[in-house]
Design a protein around this motif. Structure first.
Motif, short mmCIF file in Angstrom:
data_model
loop_
_atom_site.label_atom_id
_atom_site.label_comp_id
_atom_site.label_asym_id
_atom_site.label_seq_id
_atom_site.Cartn_x
_atom_site.Cartn_y
_atom_site.Cartn_z
N UNK A 38 0.58 -1.11 -0.15
CA UNK A 38 0.30 0.62 0.13
C UNK A 38 0.42 1.34 -0.46
N UNK A 39 2.53 0.83 -0.23
CA UNK A 39 2.54 2.37 -0.26
C UNK A 39 3.28 3.19 1.31
N UNK A 40 2.28 2.87 2.56
CA UNK A 40 2.30 3.68 3.84
C UNK A 40 3.69 3.71 4.08
N UNK A 41 3.75 4.71 4.59
CA UNK A 41 5.36 4.44 5.57
C UNK A 41 5.23 4.15 7.16
N UNK A 42 3.81 3.90 7.42
CA UNK A 42 3.66 3.73 8.61
C UNK A 42 3.72 2.29 9.39
N UNK A 43 3.45 1.70 10.80
CA UNK A 43 3.27 0.19 11.20
C UNK A 43 4.03 -0.66 10.14
N UNK A 44 3.18 -1.87 9.66
CA UNK A 44 3.90 -3.49 9.41
C UNK A 44 4.21 -3.03 8.15
N UNK A 45 2.97 -1.41 7.31
CA UNK A 45 3.93 -1.66 5.83
C UNK A 45 5.17 -1.45 5.58
N UNK A 62 1.63 1.27 -4.33
CA UNK A 62 0.54 0.97 -4.63
C UNK A 62 -0.19 2.71 -3.80
N UNK A 63 0.03 3.80 -4.42
CA UNK A 63 -0.41 4.81 -3.73
C UNK A 63 -1.32 5.63 -3.44
N UNK A 64 -1.75 5.63 -2.64
CA UNK A 64 -3.61 6.37 -3.25
C UNK A 64 -3.66 7.89 -2.92
N UNK A 65 -4.16 8.86 -3.67
CA UNK A 65 -3.22 10.58 -3.25
C UNK A 65 -4.04 11.00 -2.49
N UNK A 66 -4.48 10.36 -0.58
CA UNK A 66 -4.84 11.22 0.25
C UNK A 66 -3.26 10.21 0.95
N UNK A 67 -2.79 9.19 0.65
CA UNK A 67 -1.86 8.94 1.36
C UNK A 67 -0.26 9.30 0.81
N UNK A 68 -0.25 10.33 -0.58
CA UNK A 68 0.99 11.08 -1.14
C UNK A 68 0.36 12.72 -1.04
N UNK A 69 -0.22 12.72 -0.26
CA UNK A 69 -1.10 14.17 -0.24
C UNK A 69 -0.25 14.58 1.19
N UNK A 70 -0.87 13.60 2.08
CA UNK A 70 -0.66 13.20 3.86
C UNK A 70 0.90 13.21 3.56
N UNK A 71 1.84 13.39 2.78
CA UNK A 71 3.42 13.02 2.89
C UNK A 71 3.70 11.32 3.92
N UNK A 72 3.14 10.87 3.74
CA UNK A 72 3.01 9.40 4.76
C UNK A 72 3.19 8.35 3.24
N UNK A 73 3.82 8.32 2.45
CA UNK A 73 4.88 7.71 1.10
C UNK A 73 6.21 7.36 1.75
N UNK A 74 5.75 5.70 2.10
CA UNK A 74 7.50 4.93 2.05
C UNK A 74 8.04 5.43 1.30
N UNK A 75 9.69 5.76 2.69
CA UNK A 75 10.55 5.93 1.48
C UNK A 75 11.38 4.80 0.85
#
Length: 179
Positions: A38-45, A62-75
């Motif tokens: 899911x492309x998120x930078x939190x938790x088990x992801x 696979x990154x939804x726009x809300x994750x990208x806009x919120x700055x929560x994309x995994x590095x």
């Protein structure tokens, strides 16, 4: 092989889940598998992405726009696929993967598991899901699936498309019994 991981984006969960997730990511990376997540930078992801990435595997977020806009994309995303919403993300997770593994997670993880399972029962695809039952996490879901089956509410045998693994060795065996 492209392996989608469905899992929690929460960090305040038992350390055991992080340990086993790191081990799974290490195995995936060393085997040369690609993580689809899911492309998120939190938790088990973030944990699985970092582990796969650091052990030589490729990651597709696979990154939804809300994750990208919120700055929560995994590095640790090597290849980003952007989408509008969670429905799009589920479709893209499925289309970019050969098999799915569900780690401990909440409503989002259950949504992903059941979306893939329902599509399988109707015949949209033949892909399988593996419930990685860390510390018995999925026991209540397994009991629920068995109850639904006993009551005649499920098409076919749920274990034909949802498999259970108690260890990384069992995850590996389930994957290679499929492919």
């Amino acid at each position: 092989m492209n392996i989608a991981i469905f899992c929690s984006a929460n960090s305040d969960i038992p350390a055991e889940y992080f340990e086993k997730t790191r081990e799974l990511g290490e195995w995936m990376g060393r085997q040369g598998h690609t993580l689809v997540f899911g492309g998120c930078n939190m938790g088990l992801m973030e944990c699985i992405a970092e582990s796969v990435h650091n052990h030589g595997g490729k990651t597709i977020g696979i990154i939804p726009s809300i994750i990208e806009k919120g700055g929560k994309t995994s590095r640790f995303v090597d290849e980003a696929v952007y989408c509008e919403n969670l429905s799009d993300r589920k479709d893209l997770l499925l289309s970019h993967s050969d098999v799915m593994i569900a780690l401990p997670g909440g409503i989002g993880t259950l949504d992903e598991v059941f979306t893939v399972a329902a599509a399988h029962t109707i015949g949209y695809h033949q892909k399988r899901i593996i419930l990685y039952n860390m510390g018995g996490f999925w026991n209540s879901l397994i009991a629920c699936l068995n109850d639904l089956s006993r009551r005649g509410m499920m098409r076919g045998n749920w274990q034909d498309y949802i498999q259970v693994a108690e260890s990384i060795k069992e995850v590996e065996a389930r994957i290679f019994s499929i492919y």
